[in-house]
Enzyme design. Structure first.
Site, short mmCIF file in Angstrom:
data_model
loop_
_atom_site.label_atom_id
_atom_site.label_comp_id
_atom_site.label_asym_id
_atom_site.label_seq_id
_atom_site.Cartn_x
_atom_site.Cartn_y
_atom_site.Cartn_z
N CYS A 1 0.84 -1.20 0.00
CA CYS A 1 0.00 0.00 0.00
C CYS A 1 0.88 1.25 0.00
O CYS A 1 2.09 1.19 0.12
CB CYS A 1 -0.91 -0.01 1.22
SG CYS A 1 -0.02 0.10 2.78
N ALA B 1 3.18 1.58 2.88
CA ALA B 1 4.39 0.75 2.76
C ALA B 1 5.43 1.44 1.89
O ALA B 1 6.62 1.42 2.18
CB ALA B 1 4.02 -0.61 2.16
N ARG C 1 12.29 -4.83 5.85
CA ARG C 1 13.02 -4.51 4.61
C ARG C 1 14.51 -4.83 4.69
O ARG C 1 15.20 -4.84 3.69
CB ARG C 1 12.87 -3.01 4.28
CG ARG C 1 11.63 -2.68 3.52
CD ARG C 1 11.73 -2.67 2.03
NE ARG C 1 12.52 -1.63 1.42
CZ ARG C 1 12.78 -1.61 0.12
NH1 ARG C 1 12.32 -2.54 -0.67
NH2 ARG C 1 13.50 -0.64 -0.41
S1 SF4 Z 1 -1.15 -1.78 5.98
FE1 SF4 Z 1 -2.28 -0.15 7.07
S2 SF4 Z 1 -2.03 1.64 5.76
FE2 SF4 Z 1 -1.56 -0.14 4.48
S3 SF4 Z 1 -3.51 -0.70 3.49
FE3 SF4 Z 1 -3.35 -1.91 5.37
S4 SF4 Z 1 -4.46 -0.67 6.90
FE4 SF4 Z 1 -4.00 0.69 5.19
#
Ligand code: SF4
Length: 551
Positions: free
Chosen positions: A85, A88, A119
Site C-alpha cells: 500500500c 508501505a 526490509r
Molecule cells: S497496511 Fe495499514 S495503511 Fe496499508 S492498506 Fe493496510 S491498513 Fe492501510
C-alpha cells in the site's frame, strides 16, 4: 594479474558481449507455448477482467519500435496481488531507512507492527550515535481515538519521542483509518515543529491512496523535497566529484559496497535516499553535482524536482551486476569529464572486475543456461536481469509490481500516459528555481552531456529483453501458477507474498525485496555473494523431492 589487464582486454569485452548476448537472446520457450500459456491465463478470468489483464501481458517483439504495456492500474478485487500500500511505499521504503530520525506511524498498531524491520535496510549510526532504526513507533490508535480523533495522542507521541530520543527529525505517517477520520496530521506537524524547533514532517500516506506502494514513494519524495532538502543553508559547496545515490535502499548492505567502489574511484557520496541515510546528509543533497538514480520508479520525482529547483542533473545507473556497475561507473566518469578521474575509474574497473570474474567463473559453469522469472519492484526486475546474465542465466519472464509504463517502455512513453483519478490523487508540486542556489552545469557542459546521451533518461526494461520473452505487469498468483507449470523456470526472483507458493512447486525463490538473510548483492563483491547464493538454491537436490500439496 590485475595490473596486466586493461579495459580493452579480450577478457572484459568477451565477458560483456556474452552477458549482453544472454539478455538479448530470444526466449528458449517457443512462441506457440507462450501464446498458449497466455490463453490459459486469460480464459480463467471473467470477460471484463480478461480484457483488462490481457493489456498487462506482453510478448516482447523488438521489431515493434514502441511496444506498449499497461501498468500502474488498479488490481481487480479478488485477485491476489504482490503489491503493497501507499503507507508501505512511503514509510517502509523511502522514509523509514533514515536511522537518526524517529518515524511515528499514526494508526492502529497492525500497520506498524507488520512493517517493522521487514526490509532489512541497514544503517550505521554517525558520530552522534543516534540510531532508532530498530524501534517501532506507533500511536496505537484505538476505538476511542477513531471516534473522538487522534490528534492529541499524536502530538503527545511526538513530544514523548523528542523527550526520550532527541532525534534529528520526526516523521509522521498516517494509515488508512486516520485518512478516514480526517485527523489533521499536517497541522499537528506544524505545531510540533514550532514547539520543538526540529523538523516534524507529516506524510498523508494512507494505504488506500493510489493503486500500489508507488503512490507512497511519490508522497515521500514530495515531503522530503518540501521539508528537508536544502535545509543546510550554511554549507556553500562540497568540493570534489560529488553525487547523491537516489533510489538505493542499502538492503543487506548494498550501498556500502557501492560506496566502497565509488570512494576508491575518488567519487564522494553526499547523501543516499535512503540507504544508510542520515538527516544531516540529506539536507546537503542539493550541493551534490549529480543525482545517480538507481530505482527510477521510487525516486524520479525527487530527481526531477531537484533539477528544476537547484539545477542538479540526474543520470540513470544500475549497480546490480558487474558489467552494469562498470557501465555506470564509466557514465559517471563521462559526466565529470576529468582525465584523472576517468583513468582511476578504468583502473578500478579492471582491478575489481578481474577479482570478481575469477570467482564468478566457477559459478557460471554451474548456472549457465538456467532460466529465471523476475517479479519485483519498479526497477529491480530490470536491474537483476543484468546480474543473472553475468551468470549466464536467462530471464524469460519479467514484470514489476508497482511500476508505471515508463519503467517498462522508457521515458519517451511519458507524454502518452493518461493521468487517471488515482494518479491525480497524489500532489504534483509546483517547483520554482531557487534564486540563490540554482547551479546547473554550464550551457556548454549541458550540450556535451546531451550529445553523450547519458543524462535525464531511462530507456526502461523492454529494450533489454529478447524476442519472445514475456512481460507480465502486477502478476497474480493464478498467472504465476500457470507460468511455473508450463515454463518450469530454474529460479524465481520475487517477494515474500509469493515465496512459499513458489517453493511448494519445487522451484527455488530468491527474495529480491529484502534478500532473505543475504546480501549485499550490488557491485562487484555483491555479485559474487549473489552467485554463491543462487548456486546453492538452484543446484540443491532438495527441490526434486518437493511435491506441491495441491498436486
Ligand atoms: S497496511 Fe495499514 S495503511 Fe496499508 S492498506 Fe493496510 S491498513 Fe492501510
Amino acid at each position: 594479474m590485475t595490473e596486466k589487464l586493461s579495459p580493452t582486454t579480450d577478457f572484459e569485452s568477451v565477458s560483456q558481449q556474452a552477458q549482453q548476448g544472454v539478455m538479448l537472446s530470444p526466449s528458449p520457450i517457443s512462441l506457440e507455448e507462450t501464446q498458449d500459456s497466455i490463453a490459459e491465463i486469460i480464459e480463467a478470468y471473467p470477460k471484463k477482467v480478461a480484457r483488462k489483464r490481457s493489456k498487462h501481458i506482453v510478448v516482447r517483439d523488438p521489431s515493434i519500435p514502441e511496444q506498449e504495456i499497461n501498468a500502474n492500474a488498479r488490481t481487480t478485487p479478488g485477485i491476489i496481488t504482490q503489491r503493497g500500500c501507499a503507507f508501505a511505499g512511503c514509510k517502509g521504503v523511502v522514509v523509514g531507512p533514515f536511522g537518526d530520525c524517529v518515524h511515528i506511524v499514526h494508526g492502529p498498531i497492525g500497520c506498524s507492527y507488520y512493517s517493522w524491520l521487514t526490509r532489512r535496510n541497514q544503517f550505521k549510526p554517525r558520530e552522534d550515535g543516534k540510531d532508532f532504526l530498530h524501534y517501532c513507533f506507533s500511536t496505537d490508535l484505538n476505538e476511542h481515538d477513531v471516534v473522538f480523533g487522534g490528534v492529541n495522542k499524536l502530538k503527545q507521541a511526538v513530544q514523548e519521542a523528542y523527550d526520550i530520543f532527541q532525534p534529528k527529525s520526526i516523521t509522521i505517517h498516517s494509515t488508512c483509518p486516520v485518512g478516514l477520520i480526517g485527523d489533521d496530521i499536517q497541522g499537528a506537524a506544524r505545531e510540533m515543529t514550532q514547539k520543538l524547533g526540529l523538523p516534524v514532517v507529516a506524510f498523508n500516506c494512507e494505504g488506500y491512496k493510489g493503486v500500489s506502494q508507488s503512490a507512497g514513494h511519490h508522497i515521500a519524495n514530495n515531503g522530503f523535497f518540501q521539508h528537508w532538502i536544502g535545509n543546510d543553508t550554511e554549507t556553500e559547496e562540497i568540493e570534489g566529484f560529488t553525487v547523491n545515490l537516489m533510489g538505493e535502499y542499502n538492503i543487506g548492505g548494498d550501498s556500502w559496497e557501492i560506496e566502497r567502489v565509488l570512494e576508491k574511484c575518488g567519487i564522494k557520496v553526499v547523501s543516499t535516499f535512503s540507504g544508510d541515510a542520515s538527516y544531516d546528509d540529506a539536507i546537503k543533497a542539493h550541493l551534490a553535482k549529480i543525482n545517480l538514480v538507481m530505482c527510477h520508479r521510487s525516486i524520479n520525482y525527487m530527481a526531477n524536482m531537484m533539477e528544476e529547483k537547484y539545477g542538479t542533473p540526474w543520470m540513470k545507473v544500475n549497480f546490480i551486476g558487474v558489467h552494469a556497475f562498470a557501465k555506470s561507473l564509466r557514465k559517471i566518469a563521462k559526466f565529470f569529464n576529468d582525465p584523472a578521474l576517468t583513468k582511476r575509474v578504468e583502473d578500478v574497473i579492471v582491478e575489481e572486475l578481474a577479482i570478481a570474474e575469477a570467482q564468478l567463473t566457477q559459478y557460471r559453469k554451474r548456472l549457465e543456461g538456467k532460466t529465471v522469472f523476475l517479479f519485483v519492484g519498479g526497477s529491480r526486475a530490470h536491474h537483476y536481469q543484468e546480474l543473472f546474465a553475468d551468470l549466464g542465466m536467462k530471464t524469460i519472464v519479467a514484470g514489476y509490481e508497482f511500476a508505471h509504463r515508463d519503467d517498462y517502455e522508457g521515458r519517451q512513453a511519458l507524454p502518452n500516459i493518461k493521468v487517471d483519478a488515482d494518479s491525480r490523487n497524489i500532489e504534483e508540486l509546483d517547483v520554482e528555481r531557487d534564486p540563490e542556489r540554482y547551479n546547473p552545469p554550464s550551457d556548454a557542459e549541458m550540450e556535451r552531456l546531451r550529445n553523450e546521451n547519458i543524462m535525464n533518461d531511462y530507456k526502461g526494461m523492454m529494450p533489454d529483453m529478447g524476442e519472445g520473452t514475456l512481460l507480465v505487469d502486477n502478476i497474480s498468483h493464478h498467472e504465476l501458477d500457470v507460468l511455473i507449470k508450463r515454463f518450469k523456470p530454474d529460479l524465481i526472483g520475487s517477494g515474500i507474498k509469493d515465496k512459499y507458493v513458489i517453493e511448494k512447486f519445487g522451484v527455488p525463490c530468491k527474495q529480491l525485496h529484502n534478500y532473505d538473510y543475504g546480501g549485499p548483492f550490488a557491485g562487484f563483491r555483491g555479485a559474487v555473494n549473489f552467485a554463491k547464493d543462487v548456486d546453492l538454491r538452484v543446484n540443491s537436490p532438495t527441490w526434486q523431492y518437493i511435491k506441491a500439496p495441491w498436486d
